[in-house]
Motif scaffolding. Structure first.
Motif, short mmCIF file in Angstrom:
data_model
loop_
_atom_site.label_atom_id
_atom_site.label_comp_id
_atom_site.label_asym_id
_atom_site.label_seq_id
_atom_site.Cartn_x
_atom_site.Cartn_y
_atom_site.Cartn_z
N VAL A 59 30.79 44.66 14.10
CA VAL A 59 31.47 43.64 13.88
C VAL A 59 32.08 43.35 15.03
O VAL A 59 32.45 44.06 16.17
CB VAL A 59 32.77 44.10 12.87
N LEU A 60 32.23 42.12 15.53
CA LEU A 60 32.87 41.25 16.62
C LEU A 60 34.19 40.79 16.28
O LEU A 60 34.35 39.91 15.24
CB LEU A 60 32.01 40.11 17.26
N PHE A 61 35.38 41.11 16.72
CA PHE A 61 36.68 40.87 16.51
C PHE A 61 37.14 40.16 17.86
O PHE A 61 37.24 40.84 18.81
CB PHE A 61 37.64 41.79 16.18
N THR A 62 37.45 38.93 17.74
CA THR A 62 37.54 38.04 18.87
C THR A 62 38.53 37.25 18.73
O THR A 62 38.71 36.23 17.70
CB THR A 62 36.26 37.37 19.56
N HIS A 85 22.97 40.23 12.69
CA HIS A 85 23.55 41.55 11.85
C HIS A 85 24.78 41.93 12.13
O HIS A 85 25.43 42.76 11.36
CB HIS A 85 22.51 42.74 12.12
N ILE A 86 25.47 41.35 13.11
CA ILE A 86 26.76 41.59 13.80
C ILE A 86 27.88 40.53 12.91
O ILE A 86 27.75 39.52 12.96
CB ILE A 86 27.01 41.55 15.09
N GLY A 87 28.67 41.18 12.04
CA GLY A 87 29.71 40.37 11.39
C GLY A 87 30.70 39.90 12.44
O GLY A 87 30.91 40.64 13.34
N ALA A 125 33.53 41.72 6.86
CA ALA A 125 32.62 41.49 7.73
C ALA A 125 31.44 42.16 7.91
O ALA A 125 30.15 41.87 8.53
CB ALA A 125 33.20 41.05 9.18
N ILE A 126 31.62 43.20 7.39
CA ILE A 126 30.28 44.41 7.65
C ILE A 126 29.67 44.12 6.36
O ILE A 126 28.61 44.18 6.37
CB ILE A 126 31.18 45.88 7.48
#
Length: 126
Positions: A59-62, A85-87, A125-126
């Motif tokens: 997961v990217l949290f930005t 594939h990255i949430g 998000a996962i």
């Protein structure tokens, strides 16, 4: 206390936030919830991390607004294109987005947010 289901293989979250105190608090919240966390202070640093470790990141949290050659929204778009594939979870205190406006069916979490809302958004998000 970490969740039992995350204990075997904790998901890896990349946190991108230019405000040091906020970044530190987010990292602490996510680690307490059982996630593995890598942090970056702007989108350019996050992009460099992703180019080396994209297989690890779930997961990217930005944040959206930050210094550098790209903001968090552009970073999220690039990640969605390169590594679907990255949430994605995008946050901002100055802007509001609907989830449908976030690339690749990601989530928006407005600031300020509560720890349980942050953890829930990451899990979704996962």
């Amino acid at each position: 206390m970490p969740d039992q289901d995350l204990a075997l293989s904790p998901p890896h979250v990349l946190v991108v936030e230019d405000e040091g105190l906020i970044r530190m608090m987010v990292v602490d919240m996510l680690e307490e919830a059982g996630f593995v966390v890598t942090e970056a202070h702007h989108a350019d640093a996050a992009w460099a991390i992703l180019q080396r470790r994209q297989e690890d990141i779930r997961v990217l949290f930005t944040d959206i607004d930050m210094p550098g050659s790209m903001n968090g929204f552009v970073l999220a778009e690039r990640v969605a294109d390169a590594w679907p594939h990255i949430g994605l979870v995008i946050t901002s205190g100055g802007r509001k987005l609907a989830d449908r406006e976030v690339p690749d069916h990601g989530h928006f979490l407005g600031k300020p947010y509560r720890p349980k809302d942050l953890v829930l958004a990451i899990r979704e998000a996962i």
